[in-house]
Design an enzyme around this catalytic site. Structure first.
Site, short mmCIF file in Angstrom:
data_model
loop_
_atom_site.label_atom_id
_atom_site.label_comp_id
_atom_site.label_asym_id
_atom_site.label_seq_id
_atom_site.Cartn_x
_atom_site.Cartn_y
_atom_site.Cartn_z
N ARG A 1 -2.20 -14.02 -2.40
CA ARG A 1 -3.50 -13.26 -2.07
C ARG A 1 -4.12 -14.74 -1.67
NH1 ARG A 1 -1.48 -8.81 -3.14
NH2 ARG A 1 -0.34 -8.34 -4.90
N ILE B 1 8.23 -5.90 -14.02
CA ILE B 1 9.82 -5.61 -13.88
C ILE B 1 9.31 -4.76 -12.48
CG2 ILE B 1 10.01 -5.78 -16.60
CD1 ILE B 1 11.00 -3.08 -15.79
N GLN B 2 8.80 -4.26 -11.84
CA GLN B 2 8.94 -3.29 -10.47
C GLN B 2 9.90 -3.68 -10.08
OE1 GLN B 2 6.77 0.65 -11.44
NE2 GLN B 2 5.48 -1.26 -12.48
N THR C 1 6.00 -4.62 0.85
CA THR C 1 5.38 -4.09 -0.21
C THR C 1 5.68 -2.88 -1.06
OG1 THR C 1 3.33 -3.15 -1.43
CG2 THR C 1 3.73 -2.70 1.05
N ASP D 1 2.79 2.16 1.18
CA ASP D 1 1.28 2.85 1.22
C ASP D 1 0.58 2.05 3.22
OD1 ASP D 1 0.89 -0.33 1.07
OD2 ASP D 1 -1.19 0.67 -0.59
N ASP E 1 4.68 -0.84 -2.49
CA ASP E 1 3.96 0.67 -2.81
C ASP E 1 4.02 1.21 -1.56
OD1 ASP E 1 2.43 -0.65 -5.08
OD2 ASP E 1 0.75 -1.42 -3.58
N ASP F 1 -0.81 -4.59 3.61
CA ASP F 1 -2.23 -4.20 4.09
C ASP F 1 -2.63 -4.61 4.16
OD1 ASP F 1 -1.75 -1.36 4.71
OD2 ASP F 1 -2.95 -1.12 2.74
N GLY G 1 1.43 -9.52 -2.71
CA GLY G 1 3.08 -9.27 -3.77
C GLY G 1 3.82 -9.16 -3.00
N ARG H 1 -1.59 0.37 -6.56
CA ARG H 1 -2.72 0.54 -6.18
C ARG H 1 -3.19 1.77 -6.77
NH1 ARG H 1 -4.12 -4.53 -5.25
NH2 ARG H 1 -2.50 -5.04 -4.85
#
Ligand code: F6P
Length: 329
Positions: free
Chosen positions: A75, A254-255, A128, A132, A130, A106, A14, A174
């Protein structure tokens, strides 16, 4: 110290605001030292297909304030197979690359490790929305995404207040709740549902809303991390149980867009140049990370084995500020 002549740069997974400023920083720092840069399009797919172009200084003009990635991203499932990893390594060899800098999350880091097993020197830069990744406290894009979500929630609060409704807002992330947690704290949400925490819907959401109503609160913001499930399901349950109208907003993609924030731009510069230095200093694949607030690096295989947990301090503080969050009561 190695002398670098030519390096490759790719973005994968992403996209995240901060990727473009990071590409710019790498290219600027590299060309100043006489190192030429090759842009690899669409991540590992471009490596397999030799989809490349020369990344000159002028190609990165103006990228500090651009979201997305000029390298495109994808991806690439094929890259899980050794056959294609070998193909990617052959492209690097054919192009005479002294190393590759891979920006992403990741999946990108796992791809980078696979490429390094084929004899390519790789450095991963965490990017990312996220946030994460176990190896680093910060990933490029997170701050911008939080600000985008916050801006949207502020607007939703205006209309929610006017109609005396519950606004149920689904944010990305996610399987992780970092984006929801951070945004929820910043927005003063009544409840935040995270995949990392089991939720007692009656006690943790409905009771909180009812208590708020008794105190005279006429609108409520409920933030739901996408990993928890569909916001519509939760909104219906809230409306059926409380009789208060609930409306859903899924913030979605949009994020991932927009002008990178100051934090993302500055971090992009820091991480990009650090990645270049790692390429020069090491023969073993590295991951650029932020640890205890400082820029650092560690072997990529170690980085890939690390697991990120939710920020306990932050969730405790959220509870003290809003007094309504569920996990510490
Ligand atoms: O990893 C970033 C992210 O935006 C997640 O928050 C989200 O779940 C996912 O990517 C969406 O992926 P795609 O762009 O493939 O739909």
């Amino acid at each position: 110290m190695k002398t670098l002549k030519r390096i490759g740069i790719l973005t994968s997974g992403g996209d995240a605001p901060g990727m473009n400023p990071c590409i710019r920083a790498i290219v600027r720092a590299a060309t100043a030292e006489g190192i030429s840069c090759i842009g690899i399009r669409r991540g590992y797919a471009g490596l397999i297909n030799s989809d490349i172009f020369e990344l000159s200084n002028s190609a990165v003009d103006g990228l500090t304030k651009q979201g997305g990635t000029i390298l495109y991203t994808a991806r690439c499932d094929e890259f899980r197979q050794e056959e294609y990893q070998k193909k990617g390594a052959a492209t690097c060899k054919h192009l005479g690359l002294d190393g590759v800098i891979a920006l992403g999350g990741d999946g990108t880091f796992r791809g980078a490790e696979a490429l390094s097993r084929q004899g390519v020197m790789v450095v991963g830069v965490p990017a990312t929305i996220d946030n994460d990744m176990g190896c680093t406290e910060y990933t490029l894009g997170f701050d911008t995404a939080c600000n985008t979500a916050l801006d949207a929630i502020d607007k939703l609060r205006d209309t929610g207040q006017s109609h005396e409704r519950v606004s149920v807002v689904e944010v990305m992330g996610r399987n992780a709740g970092h984006l929801a947690l951070y945004t929820g704290l910043a927005a003063g949400a009544s409840a935040v549902l995270l995949p990392e925490r089991p939720v007692n819907f009656e006690k943790d959401v409905l009771e909180v809303i009812r208590r708020g109503c008794i105190r005279g609160r006429r609108h409520h913001i409920v933030v739901i991390a996408e990993g928890v499930g569909h916001a519509t399901t939760y909104a219906k349950r809230i409306q059926d149980a409380t009789g208060i109208e609930a409306r859903v907003t899924v913030l979605g993609y949009i994020q991932r867009g927009g002008v990178p924030s100051a934090r993302d731009r500055a971090s992009a510069g820091l991480m990009g140049v650090h990645a270049l230095d790692c390429l020069r200093r090491y023969d073993e694949a590295q991951a650029v990370v932020i640890q205890k607030g400082d820029i650092a690096h560690l072997p990529l295989h170690e980085a890939n084995g690390m697991v990120r947990s939710l920020d306990e301090t932050m969730s405790t503080i959220c509870n003290r500020v809003d007094g309504s969050w569920y996990w510490d009561r």
